[in-house]
Scaffold this active site. Structure first.
Site, short mmCIF file in Angstrom:
data_model
loop_
_atom_site.label_atom_id
_atom_site.label_comp_id
_atom_site.label_asym_id
_atom_site.label_seq_id
_atom_site.Cartn_x
_atom_site.Cartn_y
_atom_site.Cartn_z
N GLY A 1 -1.65 0.16 -4.88
CA GLY A 1 -1.96 -0.07 -3.44
C GLY A 1 -1.92 1.35 -3.00
O GLY A 1 -2.96 1.42 -2.03
N TYR B 1 5.75 -14.88 -14.36
CA TYR B 1 4.85 -13.89 -13.93
C TYR B 1 3.45 -14.43 -14.48
O TYR B 1 2.39 -14.38 -13.49
CB TYR B 1 5.24 -12.53 -14.73
CG TYR B 1 4.08 -11.54 -14.50
CD1 TYR B 1 3.83 -11.03 -13.15
CD2 TYR B 1 3.07 -11.18 -15.47
CE1 TYR B 1 2.94 -9.90 -12.94
CE2 TYR B 1 2.18 -9.98 -15.41
CZ TYR B 1 2.03 -9.59 -13.85
OH TYR B 1 1.11 -8.69 -13.88
N GLY C 1 1.87 3.17 -5.96
CA GLY C 1 1.20 2.39 -7.29
C GLY C 1 0.01 2.16 -6.94
O GLY C 1 -0.97 3.08 -6.23
N ALA D 1 0.95 -1.21 0.15
CA ALA D 1 0.17 0.14 0.17
C ALA D 1 0.80 1.26 0.02
O ALA D 1 0.20 2.54 0.17
CB ALA D 1 -0.97 -0.01 1.17
#
Length: 290
Positions: free
Chosen positions: A27, A164, A25, A22
């Site tokens: 978050g 990913y 970005g 958080a």
């Protein structure tokens, strides 16, 4: 074009929401919006100093707690030290295409952070969860394949993008299997997933290798304030378990949040069950669910 979802964050006023990653970005945008709506937001971050800087920019009541998803000891400590019930857990933090790396427990870094760390965190917090779990996936999950014999890339030559994609596919399979088990247990808790489309923050994590998509992403990417909207919708809208929310525009790359589709592999019930078993074995976290 899908029907946009209505987002009313006021229902989260006075409730406790944990947001991983958080401090920056998506978050950061997510946490700030929730705090502005009156939620008590726990910023679960790897570096508390940057978390405190992020918290200082937010209204309402927020707190910062250290969480390193690439270290199961840190995940357990976070869960043990966090006090009180949790209404919403937002599994937001993640890595995208770094060079080959290993977590403290020996997992491939993307699988260990994006899936296994969040899997363990959710299981440890589940007895205190009252509303829902929201886990971030990606449109990249469509390229993913789960190799249950080599989740952590020890036998195969490492390839960052397939690693990913595998971890983001794992996020959706985890959500589906978690919801199945919650439903079987008669739990009121719901598991949902979201993705931000192409966001200007999602492609530029530290350690990322330069890629063609990274070079051209700014031409099509949404700002983080827009990219976070599917997460907020999944956290607040009245949606059934196992809903998947993303941008409703062309190819789900941008647009207002809407219910979106997932790949055939993301709907594979047997792979979801087997991944769950492997994840419990690797993390040592057993969920209090049948």
């Amino acid at each position: 074009m899908s029907t946009p979802l209505h987002i009313d964050l006021s229902r989260l006023a006075g409730r406790t929401v944990v947001v991983t990653g958080a401090n920056s970005g998506l978050g950061l945008v997510t946490a700030r919006a929730l705090a502005d709506a009156g939620a008590h937001v726990v910023l679960a971050v790897r570096t508390p100093a940057t978390g405190e800087q992020a918290a200082a920019s937010m209204p309402g009541t927020v707190e910062v707690r250290r969480l390193d998803l690439a270290d199961l000891t840190s995940v357990r400590a976070f869960a043990e030290e966090l006090e009180g019930p949790v209404d919403v857990l937002v599994n937001n933090a993640g890595l995208m295409v770094p060079p080959l790396g290993r977590t403290a427990d020996g997992f491939e870094l993307q699988m260990g952070t994006n899936h296994l760390g969040h899997f363990a965190l959710t299981g440890l917090l589940l007895p205190r969860l009252r509303d829902r779990v929201v886990t971030l996936s990606s449109i990249g999950h469509r390229m993913g394949r789960i190799d249950l014999e080599d989740l952590n890339w020890r036998r195969r030559p490492y390839r960052a993008m397939p690693a990913y994609a595998q971890s983001k596919l794992a996020n959706l399979l985890f959500t589906a299997e978690l919801q199945r088990r919650l439903g079987a247990a008669g739990s009121p808790v719901r598991a949902l997933a979201a993705h931000p489309g192409v966001s200007s923050t999602a492609l530029f994590h530290r350690g990322q290798r330069p890629t063609l998509s990274a070079r051209f992403a700014p031409l099509i990417a949404q700002p983080a304030e827009v990219g976070a909207q599917p997460t907020l919708a999944a956290a607040a809208a009245d949606l059934p378990g196992d809903s998947y929310v993303g941008p409703g525009g062309l190819l789900e790359m941008r647009g207002a949040p809407a219910l979106v589709s997932r790949s055939r592999r993301a709907r594979d019930v047997e792979t979801a069950r087997r991944l769950w078993d492997v994840s419990e074995e690797l993390t040592g976290v057993r969920f209090p669910l049948p």
